[in-house]
Design an enzyme around this catalytic site. Structure first.
Site, PDB file in Angstrom:
ATOM      1  N   LYS A  87      30.390  61.997  39.439  1.00 45.11           N
ATOM      2  CA  LYS A  87      29.843  61.171  40.860  1.00 45.11           C
ATOM      3  C   LYS A  87      30.546  62.079  41.889  1.00 45.11           C
ATOM      4  CE  LYS A  87      28.834  56.523  42.443  1.00 45.11           C
ATOM      5  NZ  LYS A  87      29.045  55.244  42.201  1.00 45.11           N
TER       6      LYS A  87
HETATM    7  O1  G3P Z   1      26.898  51.430  43.949  1.00 42.37           O
HETATM    8  C1  G3P Z   1      27.728  51.483  45.279  1.00 42.37           C
HETATM    9  C2  G3P Z   1      28.131  50.001  45.306  1.00 42.37           C
HETATM   10  O2  G3P Z   1      29.111  49.778  44.255  1.00 42.37           O
HETATM   11  C3  G3P Z   1      28.518  49.694  46.394  1.00 42.37           C
HETATM   12  O3  G3P Z   1      28.444  48.419  46.522  1.00 42.37           O
HETATM   13  O4  G3P Z   1      28.271  46.164  47.716  1.00 42.37           O
HETATM   14  O5  G3P Z   1      30.500  47.700  47.855  1.00 42.37           O
HETATM   15  O6  G3P Z   1      28.502  48.182  49.110  1.00 42.37           O
HETATM   16  P1  G3P Z   1      28.755  47.544  47.892  1.00 42.37           P
END
Ligand code: G3P
Length: 218
Positions: A87
């Site tokens: 990643k």
């Molecule tokens: O896949 C990306 C994710 O982990 C981010 O999620 O909820 O932190 O925006 P969030």
């Protein structure tokens, strides 16, 4: 549409995997920290543990932000297990590194995608996946799912192989919207995966069926 789980929590990964519908796992440094996984060795070991649970693509994020560092770190991550996907952040050196990894047959997930232009650049570099962050766009009053639709159109115009991996997915409607648009993958927290199973008419209908069976077989 493939389902990945977006967590570093091993219990949640096992629970989702046991459902039989899990295709892969994504993590990031924040999700690792949330589980108390710190230090390079512990983080690397954790990726190996995840790979032993799920037989599918497992995204492992580089910390380096310069080309040489990303390549060195990414090659090491890729050597941990055949299912590791490196990643890489959407930055200029990240794009160069994705191009390099692509030429070496190392799979990549270009993360922190917030625009169609970024998605186009990542596909041109040969990214295996791109991760547009829906929820974080919604957080700033921008329709995250519209970005997915825009990227779907662009990738289809040119038959790019890069898969759209919808990320920062927060709730069931995000998943449904992504499926309607044709995202290749949604990476989702366990809570949202499980929420797809529920409907009050299913619950009440099953209660009635079981009660009627019990009456007839008392
Ligand atoms: O896949 C990306 C994710 O982990 C981010 O999620 O909820 O932190 O925006 P969030």
């Amino acid at each position: 549409m493939k389902f990945f789980i977006d967590t570093a929590n091993l219990d949640e990964i096992k629970e989702a995997n046991d459902l039989g519908v899990l295709d892969g796992v994504t993590t990031n440094p924040s999700l690792m920290a949330k589980e108390g996984i710190t230090g390079t060795d512990n983080i690397l070991n954790h990726y190996v543990k995840i790979c032993s649970i799920v037989d599918g693509p497992i995204s492992a994020e580089v910390i380096a932000t310069d080309f040489d560092g990303i390549v060195q770190e990414g090659e090491h991550l890729a050597s941990l297990h055949k299912n590791i996907v490196v990643k890489v952040p959407m930055i200029a050196d990240g794009i160069k590194a994705i191009k390099y990894f692509s030429s070496k047959g190392i799979k990549t997930n270009c993360t922190l995608i917030f625009s169609a232009g970024q998605a186009l650049m990542a596909a041109k570099a040969g990214a295996t996946y791109i991760s547009p962050f829906l929820g974080r766009l919604d957080d700033i009053s921008t329709e995250g799912v519209q970005l997915i639709a825009q990227i779907r159109g662009i990738y289809d115009n040119y038959a790019f192989d890069t898969e759209i991996l919808a990320a920062s997915v927060r709730h069931p409607m995000h998943i449904i919207n992504c499926a309607e648009i044709g995202a290749d993958v949604a990476t989702v927290p366990l809570k949202a995966i499980k929420a797809l199973l529920n409907h009050p008419l299913t619950t009440s209908g099953l209660e009635t069926f079981l009660a009627d069976y019990a009456k007839g077989n008392a």
